[in-house]
Design a protein around this motif. Structure first.
Motif, PDB file in Angstrom:
ATOM      1  N   UNK A   1       0.844  -1.173   0.000  1.00  0.00           N
ATOM      2  CA  UNK A   1       0.000   0.000   0.000  1.00  0.00           C
ATOM      3  C   UNK A   1       0.888   1.234   0.000  1.00  0.00           C
ATOM      4  N   UNK A   2       0.507   2.235  -0.755  1.00  0.00           N
ATOM      5  CA  UNK A   2       1.250   3.482  -0.824  1.00  0.00           C
ATOM      6  C   UNK A   2       1.048   4.276   0.464  1.00  0.00           C
ATOM      7  N   UNK A   3       1.941   5.228   0.710  1.00  0.00           N
ATOM      8  CA  UNK A   3       1.846   6.048   1.910  1.00  0.00           C
ATOM      9  C   UNK A   3       0.550   6.837   1.971  1.00  0.00           C
ATOM     10  N   UNK A   4      -0.017   7.167   0.811  1.00  0.00           N
ATOM     11  CA  UNK A   4      -1.258   7.936   0.793  1.00  0.00           C
ATOM     12  C   UNK A   4      -2.499   7.056   0.965  1.00  0.00           C
ATOM     13  N   UNK A   5      -2.312   5.751   1.166  1.00  0.00           N
ATOM     14  CA  UNK A   5      -3.422   4.834   1.404  1.00  0.00           C
ATOM     15  C   UNK A   5      -4.053   4.270   0.151  1.00  0.00           C
ATOM     16  N   UNK A   6      -3.487   4.548  -1.025  1.00  0.00           N
ATOM     17  CA  UNK A   6      -4.060   4.016  -2.257  1.00  0.00           C
ATOM     18  C   UNK A   6      -3.582   2.585  -2.494  1.00  0.00           C
ATOM     19  N   UNK A   7      -4.344   1.859  -3.271  1.00  0.00           N
ATOM     20  CA  UNK A   7      -4.064   0.449  -3.501  1.00  0.00           C
ATOM     21  C   UNK A   7      -3.796   0.136  -4.967  1.00  0.00           C
ATOM     22  N   UNK A   8      -3.204   1.069  -5.703  1.00  0.00           N
ATOM     23  CA  UNK A   8      -2.954   0.838  -7.121  1.00  0.00           C
ATOM     24  C   UNK A   8      -1.916  -0.259  -7.322  1.00  0.00           C
ATOM     25  N   UNK A   9      -1.984  -0.903  -8.491  1.00  0.00           N
ATOM     26  CA  UNK A   9      -0.978  -1.895  -8.854  1.00  0.00           C
ATOM     27  C   UNK A   9       0.273  -1.153  -9.299  1.00  0.00           C
ATOM     28  N   UNK A  10       1.423  -1.542  -8.770  1.00  0.00           N
ATOM     29  CA  UNK A  10       2.668  -0.867  -9.116  1.00  0.00           C
ATOM     30  C   UNK A  10       3.485  -1.709 -10.076  1.00  0.00           C
ATOM     31  N   UNK A  11       3.888  -1.124 -11.204  1.00  0.00           N
ATOM     32  CA  UNK A  11       4.804  -1.844 -12.091  1.00  0.00           C
ATOM     33  C   UNK A  11       6.056  -2.243 -11.322  1.00  0.00           C
ATOM     34  N   UNK A  12       6.492  -3.471 -11.537  1.00  0.00           N
ATOM     35  CA  UNK A  12       7.647  -4.000 -10.827  1.00  0.00           C
ATOM     36  C   UNK A  12       7.282  -4.874  -9.635  1.00  0.00           C
ATOM     37  N   UNK A  13       6.029  -4.792  -9.180  1.00  0.00           N
ATOM     38  CA  UNK A  13       5.573  -5.644  -8.083  1.00  0.00           C
ATOM     39  C   UNK A  13       5.306  -7.048  -8.611  1.00  0.00           C
ATOM     40  N   UNK A  14       5.447  -8.032  -7.744  1.00  0.00           N
ATOM     41  CA  UNK A  14       5.204  -9.426  -8.121  1.00  0.00           C
ATOM     42  C   UNK A  14       3.850  -9.855  -7.566  1.00  0.00           C
ATOM     43  N   UNK A  15       3.027 -10.441  -8.439  1.00  0.00           N
ATOM     44  CA  UNK A  15       1.693 -10.901  -8.076  1.00  0.00           C
ATOM     45  C   UNK A  15       1.488 -12.335  -8.537  1.00  0.00           C
ATOM     46  N   UNK A  16       0.628 -13.045  -7.823  1.00  0.00           N
ATOM     47  CA  UNK A  16       0.075 -14.299  -8.325  1.00  0.00           C
ATOM     48  C   UNK A  16      -1.330 -13.962  -8.792  1.00  0.00           C
ATOM     49  N   UNK A  17      -1.611 -14.256 -10.059  1.00  0.00           N
ATOM     50  CA  UNK A  17      -2.896 -13.908 -10.667  1.00  0.00           C
ATOM     51  C   UNK A  17      -3.628 -15.195 -11.009  1.00  0.00           C
ATOM     52  N   UNK A  18      -4.853 -15.329 -10.500  1.00  0.00           N
ATOM     53  CA  UNK A  18      -5.709 -16.470 -10.846  1.00  0.00           C
ATOM     54  C   UNK A  18      -6.764 -15.955 -11.819  1.00  0.00           C
ATOM     55  N   UNK A  19      -6.918 -16.661 -12.937  1.00  0.00           N
ATOM     56  CA  UNK A  19      -7.802 -16.175 -13.996  1.00  0.00           C
ATOM     57  C   UNK A  19      -8.372 -17.353 -14.777  1.00  0.00           C
ATOM     58  N   UNK A  20      -9.349 -17.065 -15.599  1.00  0.00           N
ATOM     59  CA  UNK A  20      -9.902 -18.071 -16.513  1.00  0.00           C
ATOM     60  C   UNK A  20     -10.916 -18.979 -15.863  1.00  0.00           C
ATOM     61  N   UNK A  21     -11.436 -19.873 -16.688  1.00  0.00           N
ATOM     62  CA  UNK A  21     -12.478 -20.792 -16.239  1.00  0.00           C
ATOM     63  C   UNK A  21     -11.927 -22.044 -15.581  1.00  0.00           C
ATOM     64  N   UNK A  22     -10.663 -22.348 -15.826  1.00  0.00           N
ATOM     65  CA  UNK A  22     -10.083 -23.581 -15.291  1.00  0.00           C
ATOM     66  C   UNK A  22      -9.099 -23.298 -14.166  1.00  0.00           C
ATOM     67  N   UNK A  23      -9.265 -22.175 -13.484  1.00  0.00           N
ATOM     68  CA  UNK A  23      -8.378 -21.772 -12.389  1.00  0.00           C
ATOM     69  C   UNK A  23      -6.920 -21.739 -12.802  1.00  0.00           C
TER      70      UNK A  23
END
Length: 81
Positions: free
Chosen positions: A1-23
């Motif tokens: 979370x940014x210091x200003x309390x926002x929750x934007x996605x930051x380029x360079x951050x690592x995420x696990x993304x679950x998507x699609x119909x077959x998980x």
């Protein structure tokens, strides 16, 4: 979370993304947003491959590692013309 309390996605951050119909899931570095036709997509780089995942197909994104909080440039914004 940014210091200003926002929750934007930051380029360079690592995420696990679950998507699609077959998980389907991918863990990788968030590079930004792009357009696929009229749909917004999230771009994830994982192991040298880029995944363009339509935002509407994303079920869950889990933050693995946060990138440093830096101001984004206007060039990184999506343009709807």
């Amino acid at each position: 979370m940014a210091e200003d309390g926002s929750y934007e996605l930051r380029p360079g951050s690592v995420y696990t993304v679950r998507y699609g119909k077959e998980d389907d899931s991918v863990t990788g570095t968030f590079r930004g947003y792009t357009m696929i036709g009229s749909e917004t997509a999230v771009v994830i780089d994982s192991g040298g491959k880029s995944f363009y995942i339509p935002a509407a197909a994303i079920e869950c994104m889990a933050l693995v590692k946060q990138a440093p909080d830096e101001k984004q440039h206007a060039a990184n914004d999506i343009y709807y013309g």
